[in-house]
Structures are given as C-alpha cells and as structure tokens.
Design an enzyme around this catalytic site. Structure first.
Site, mmCIF file in Angstrom:
data_model
loop_
_atom_site.group_PDB
_atom_site.id
_atom_site.type_symbol
_atom_site.label_atom_id
_atom_site.label_comp_id
_atom_site.label_asym_id
_atom_site.label_seq_id
_atom_site.Cartn_x
_atom_site.Cartn_y
_atom_site.Cartn_z
ATOM 1 N N SER A 163 0.833 -1.204 0.000
ATOM 2 C CA SER A 163 0.000 0.000 0.000
ATOM 3 C C SER A 163 0.873 1.263 0.000
ATOM 4 O O SER A 163 1.643 1.474 -0.935
ATOM 5 C CB SER A 163 -0.954 -0.043 1.188
ATOM 6 O OG SER A 163 -1.971 0.924 1.084
ATOM 7 N N ASP A 257 -10.288 -3.520 -4.318
ATOM 8 C CA ASP A 257 -9.292 -2.551 -3.863
ATOM 9 C C ASP A 257 -9.379 -1.294 -4.721
ATOM 10 O O ASP A 257 -9.232 -1.376 -5.947
ATOM 11 C CB ASP A 257 -7.895 -3.171 -3.963
ATOM 12 C CG ASP A 257 -6.782 -2.258 -3.482
ATOM 13 O OD1 ASP A 257 -7.074 -1.120 -3.072
ATOM 14 O OD2 ASP A 257 -5.620 -2.686 -3.524
ATOM 15 N N HIS A 287 -8.186 -5.022 -0.277
ATOM 16 C CA HIS A 287 -6.964 -4.318 0.100
ATOM 17 C C HIS A 287 -6.650 -4.586 1.568
ATOM 18 O O HIS A 287 -7.513 -4.495 2.428
ATOM 19 C CB HIS A 287 -7.142 -2.815 -0.122
ATOM 20 C CG HIS A 287 -5.900 -2.017 0.102
ATOM 21 N ND1 HIS A 287 -5.064 -1.648 -0.928
ATOM 22 C CD2 HIS A 287 -5.339 -1.527 1.233
ATOM 23 C CE1 HIS A 287 -4.048 -0.954 -0.437
ATOM 24 N NE2 HIS A 287 -4.190 -0.863 0.870
#
Length: 314
Positions: A163, A257, A287
């Site tokens: 991320s 996501d 995610h």
C-alpha cells in the site's frame, strides 16, 4: 468490474462491519493508529522462529530512523553476505508501524531465507510529504552504505512494501536509478501509484471495503501539504514517464481494492519499458489482506509466492 470476495474474505469483511468499528476518518490520527494495531493483532498469524530480531537506527539527514532487522535461521549467503529486503509498511502514511507488519516481515525473512529490515519512517500529519519519502530513501541508502557491517550482499538489496509502503518502495527504486543504491528488485503489494485517483476502481462500490474511498481521501489530506503534492512523482510514481532500467518487479493487486487499477497499470507500464515483471492478482481479496494470515488463508499463499520470487533474485 464485478468483484466477488471469497468466503473467508467476505466473512472477515462482515465481521469488521458487525463490530461497528468507527471509520478512521472520524478519529484523530493517534486514535486511528491504535485502532489499526488492535485489528492487526486480531488477524496476526502464527510466525516462524527466527535466529534474531533486533532494533537498529539508520542515520538520516533529519536524525535517526528506527529499523528492525529480521534474521532467519536459514539464510542464503554468498561469501558470508546475505540478500536483504528493505521493507516499508502500509497504512496510508498515517497509521501502521514496525509492529503492524511484524508478522509479514518474519514470514518473508523465514520463507525468503534473507534478511528483512523494516523501516519506521515518520508519519503524517505530524510529518507531511515528503518526509516519509525522504526517510525511505535515506534508510535504503544507509543500509547499502553499511552493507559490510550488516552482512548484506549489496548486489542483492531489494525494496518492498504494501500500500503506502509499496508506493515508497516504488519511489525508492525510481530514485535509486539515478542516485543509488543499486536495487536488485522491487516488491510492490497493492501499491498506491497515482493520486489523481481517476481509475474506475476508485469509484466502484465493490472496491470500497476496508480501504474505503473516503478514507483514502482522508489519508491524502493528512499526508499532503496541498493537493498539488499529488502531482509530484515522489507521491505519484506513475507520473514518471520513463520506466526503463528499473529493477525487476513483483506487483500484487487485489480485486476489491480502490488501488487495483493503478497497480495493474503500473505493472503493465513497467513491463512495456522492458522491466522483468511478475504481476499477480487476487481478484477475490480486498486491500490489506496480506497482513491477515490468521483469518485469511490466501494471505499465507501470497506471502509464500512472494518469498519464492525473492529467492530467485540471486
């Protein structure tokens, strides 16, 4: 695109919703950090025994940068030097720390048979952009400069993260192309690469799971000084026009996501530039799943596959 979570992911998502956890954007950053760490602990998988885990400080231009060094019991060494992954944790540049991703680092060190050095870069909003970038770059350069004392093979130094950490790893790899150090590989787990946030996955209802569309904007607003920061390639590495000469990449994306499309596009652009790319997508995961190995079996599957790729970079 239609997204259907696998039964495990759907159950986890429903459990989070049933628990009535407040959205991060309704909390102060310290409150959000504490809430995130509690969730990480609940989902933390069992981890392998390592030879050692120790604290260390890198020297950066603005002071010490805390590190955590993971040494597995079995280490791939050449002439007494090991491969090393410099790891940057996720959390929107606002939450997350060395503890939130401790299990991920332990598993990658053990299964990848390499040193993992996690970087505790400074967080926003206390430290706005580009502080996290500067810390990430400085840590990688310090680790490379101290490769001898750390027992690291400088030819097998990799960067990676998930991320926000995937964003930082991509930026470090881009910066290193001109300024060093030599990077042997970049591991980008559902990375954020484009703060224009104009891809379809940023507006599809199915992608607004744990990383919701609104919390992404909250993270952005905590991280940036002004929205113009998003035009800087150090915030949006997709703004770089030329990807030639970058190190081999492992790019992981998830179906549910908001960052899915920009991650897919980044992998495609790397490949088009002649970079060796392994692009793996988990269409039925959301995610953040990589840290939830206790609850999501596919997190373990994903980490094992990443570790196998890391072992190929010799």
């Amino acid at each position: 695109m239609p997204v259907t979570l696998d039964p495990d992911a759907a159950a986890v998502l429903q459990a989070f919703r049933d628990a009535g956890r407040p959205p991060y954007e309704t909390l102060t950053p310290p409150e959000a950090r504490a809430l995130y760490l509690r969730g990480c602990e609940v989902a933390r998988p069992e981890t392998p025994e390592l030879a050692s885990v120790r604290a260390l400080d890198a020297t950066g231009p603005n002071g010490a940068i805390p590190l955590r060094v993971y040494r597995p019991r079995t280490l791939r060494e050449k002439d007494g030097r090991a491969a090393c992954l410099v790891f940057y944790h996720g959390g929107g540049w606002v939450i997350g720390d060395l503890d939130s991703h401790d299990a991920v680092c332990r598993i990658l060190a053990d299964e990848g048979q390499l040193l993992v050095i996690a970087v505790d870069y400074r967080l926003s909003p206390e430290h706005k952009f580009p502080t996290a970038v500067n810390d990430a770059i400085a840590a990688a350069q310090w680790i490379a400069a101290n490769a001898d004392s750390l027992g690291i093979d400088p030819k097998r130094l990799m960067v990676g993260g998930d991320s926000a950490g995937g964003n930082l790893a991509a930026v470090v790899a881009l910066n290193a192309r001109q300024h060093g150090p030599a990077i042997a590989g970049q591991m980008l787990i559902y990375p954020g690469t484009d703060f224009r946030m104009s891809h379809p996955s940023h507006s599809e209802p199915e992608t607004s799971c744990l990383l919701t569309h609104s919390v992404i904007r909250w993270f952005r607003d905590q991280y940036f000084n002004t929205l113009a920061d998003g035009e800087d390639w150090r915030a949006s590495p997709s703004r770089v026009e030329d990807f030639k000469g970058l190190p081999p990449a492992y790019v992981l994306t998830a179906g549910a996501d908001p960052l899915r499309d920009e991650g897919d596009e980044y992998a495609a652009r790397l490949k088009d530039a002649g970079v060796a790319v392994t692009h793996v997508t988990y269409p039925d995961q959301f995610h953040g799943f990589i840290t939830m190995g206790k609850l999501l079996p596919k997190a373990g599957v994903a980490l094992t596959a990443i570790a196998a790729w890391l072992r190929t970079l010799d």
